[in-house]
Design a protein around this motif. Structure first.
Motif, short mmCIF file in Angstrom:
data_model
loop_
_atom_site.label_atom_id
_atom_site.label_comp_id
_atom_site.label_asym_id
_atom_site.label_seq_id
_atom_site.Cartn_x
_atom_site.Cartn_y
_atom_site.Cartn_z
N LEU A 78 0.81 -1.18 0.12
CA LEU A 78 -0.05 0.04 -0.04
C LEU A 78 0.81 1.43 0.02
N ASN A 114 1.34 3.73 -3.30
CA ASN A 114 0.71 5.20 -3.19
C ASN A 114 1.92 6.15 -2.85
N VAL A 154 -2.36 8.42 5.57
CA VAL A 154 -3.40 7.10 5.55
C VAL A 154 -4.40 7.27 6.51
N HIS A 157 -15.51 6.64 5.67
CA HIS A 157 -15.03 6.85 4.44
C HIS A 157 -15.33 8.38 4.07
N ASN A 185 -7.23 7.28 1.50
CA ASN A 185 -8.43 6.88 2.31
C ASN A 185 -8.54 5.30 2.25
N VAL A 186 -8.47 4.47 3.31
CA VAL A 186 -8.73 3.12 3.15
C VAL A 186 -9.84 2.77 4.23
N GLN A 231 -11.99 -0.51 3.72
CA GLN A 231 -11.41 -1.39 2.83
C GLN A 231 -10.45 -2.16 3.26
N VAL A 232 -10.18 -2.01 4.62
CA VAL A 232 -9.07 -3.04 5.38
C VAL A 232 -9.53 -3.50 6.69
#
Length: 184
Positions: free
Chosen positions: A57, A61, A101, A109, A125-126, A129-130
């Motif tokens: 990641l 990025n 992050v 989100h 922006n995760v 998602q994780v």
């Protein structure tokens, strides 16, 4: 009656008053004959896959771990919401040229997207998602963790990452701070 159903073999006395939960748990375990040493600290195990995910990641990025902040602003209770995150992050960026992050659940989100659009900062922006272990691996790679007193704050302590936590509410010292890496 419920009181008729309670049976105790041992009553463990702990001091009255304010104690950090980890200290209260340590004293309870010691009272049961389980020596824990001092201090009792959280531990979190990550798999090689979790660590590889975080490394990938950061690479995809273009994030430099030495300038990346793991940010987590979401909380279930309204009293933990802070309205000036963009000002704080802008100030940090002016001084240090940071990247962000943003970690959290699905509900976080949209706020992350607002921050990303409002700030001239590299922002990933995760949220939603994780999972928790991958979020912990991201924390482990970051230079600093910044957020509110949620599970991610405790994960930062477990990962031995310097963290700055915004505390609110009436339990100062009960849950945080307990790590020498935490600034309030």
């Amino acid at each position: 009656r419920p009181s008729d159903l309670i049976s105790y073999d041992t009553i463990v006395e702990t001091p009255a008053g304010n104690l950090c939960e980890l200290e209260r748990h340590r004293l309870f375990l010691n009272g049961l004959g389980i020596e824990t040493g001092e201090p009792l600290l959280p531990t979190l195990w990550l798999s090689e896959e979790d660590l590889a995910f975080a490394k990938d990641l950061f690479a995809k990025n273009g994030l430099d771990p030495s300038h990346t902040i793991a940010l987590f602003t979401g909380a279930r209770t309204g009293m933990k919401q802070y309205s000036r995150w963009s000002e704080v992050l802008s100030h940090l960026h002016e001084k240090n040229e940071i990247a962000i992050v943003y970690l959290g659940g699905d509900a976080d989100h949209a706020f992350g997207e607002e921050l990303r659009q409002a700030l001239p900062i590299k922002f990933v922006n995760v949220c939603g998602q994780v999972g928790l272990r991958r979020a912990a691996a991201i924390l482990k790679m970051a230079h600093l963790a910044v957020g509110v007193d949620t599970a991610l704050a405790h994960m930062a302590c477990a990962m031995e990452i310097n963290n700055v936590i915004l505390l609110g509410g009436g339990h100062f010292g009960r849950f945080l701070p307990y790590s020498p890496r935490t600034s309030i």
